[in-house]
Design an enzyme around this catalytic site. Sequence first.
Site, PDB file in Angstrom:
ATOM      1  N   ASP A 178       0.861  -1.180   0.000  1.00  0.00           N
ATOM      2  CA  ASP A 178       0.000   0.000   0.000  1.00  0.00           C
ATOM      3  C   ASP A 178       0.900   1.233   0.000  1.00  0.00           C
ATOM      4  OD1 ASP A 178      -3.149   0.628   0.886  1.00  0.00           O
ATOM      5  OD2 ASP A 178      -1.724   2.209   1.422  1.00  0.00           O
ATOM      6  N   HIS A 228       0.623   3.874   1.761  1.00  0.00           N
ATOM      7  CA  HIS A 228       0.632   4.675   2.989  1.00  0.00           C
ATOM      8  C   HIS A 228       1.509   4.097   4.100  1.00  0.00           C
ATOM      9  CE1 HIS A 228      -3.085   5.643   0.775  1.00  0.00           C
ATOM     10  NE2 HIS A 228      -2.776   6.876   1.144  1.00  0.00           N
ATOM     11  N   SER A 241      -4.547  11.582   2.236  1.00  0.00           N
ATOM     12  CA  SER A 241      -5.053  10.328   2.794  1.00  0.00           C
ATOM     13  C   SER A 241      -4.181   9.802   3.933  1.00  0.00           C
ATOM     14  CB  SER A 241      -5.145   9.271   1.690  1.00  0.00           C
ATOM     15  OG  SER A 241      -3.939   9.188   0.959  1.00  0.00           O
TER      16      SER A 241
END
Length: 355
Positions: A187, A189, A280
């Site tokens: 991912d 993040h 985000s």
Amino acid sequence: MQMMLKAIRTSVPILFLGYALFVNVDIFEKGLPGTVKGDFVSGKAATSLGALYGKAQPHRKTAVGLIGAARYELIGEGRDGVTAGDDGWLFTDEEFDRATPSEIKTAAGVVADVKAQLNALGTKLVVVPVPAKIDIYRDHGGEQAGQAMEDQYRAFRAALTDEGVTTVDTRPALADAGPDPVFLTRDTHWTPQGAARVAKAVAQSGKISHGDTVFKKVPARPKEFMGDLVSFVTTDDFAPSVGLGPERVTPYVAEEKGAEKKGIFASDDAPIDTVLVGTSYSANKSWSFVPALKIALGRDILNLAEEGRGPIEPMNAFLSEPKLDDAPPARVIWEFPIRYLGEPKYIDGKEAGNA
């Protein structure tokens, strides 16, 4: 070996085109599963046609997933948008697009303009740059690309300093994490651990004064999810078969100690004077950056970060709030991933995507 890879790279799209030809001939013979509605002037007919065409391809998702999984397994590649590293690590292509000096100067100028607007309101701006994942985990994605992103991080901070913008050096908190996973493997993040380390760095920087509110960490249920970069390789159904299965995090919230004794109107008595704006990395509750900041700073925080709009658009939205002039916050924390610096569409605010 090179000839074999070239043959695979050539054969995969040929197989896909062959399959596409087969499907389209089948659709032509059987017809669409419904009637096209709307008119072509407004675009509604095109939307209706697209939906019917999608329904007529029952094997499309399976085919895309299967071919993507085969491509990743055989040659270690995904589609445009992702770069596959070692040991199942995936990186967004944005971390391989190095910003030019001009682009960094432009971004710093945008931030300086924001600082001037906030200073006019009596609000302090503190920028929290987020290092690139490839910088921190370059051993899984490439030393050269990692060094380039480290250089970009340092150049951005230097440009902001030249503009008189206050920043927090967050990179050591992530680079020196040791075995703690600070970014997710598949991912884009950071993990809750990475977010917490950055929050602690913000608190220890001295750039933001500490409050006197005591928060306690309350863990939520562990959460399993498929990393956002996996979709650039294959579908969720086939991902586990090629080692790209779901990841797991344990998010948490920050509860103010004794808040339950104040009643439901407690928030009316103490307006929040610290605002977080960002992407985000802050907006997604799975990473728990906001609770980590509350605990580290001893301050309640109003989170105005947004997903999918890059770092600039959420700040523009905040600055355009009609009531901002009447009740400006004392301070604004701006979480700013440096991987966007090489993507002008996120800096000029004219276009935004997955962020």
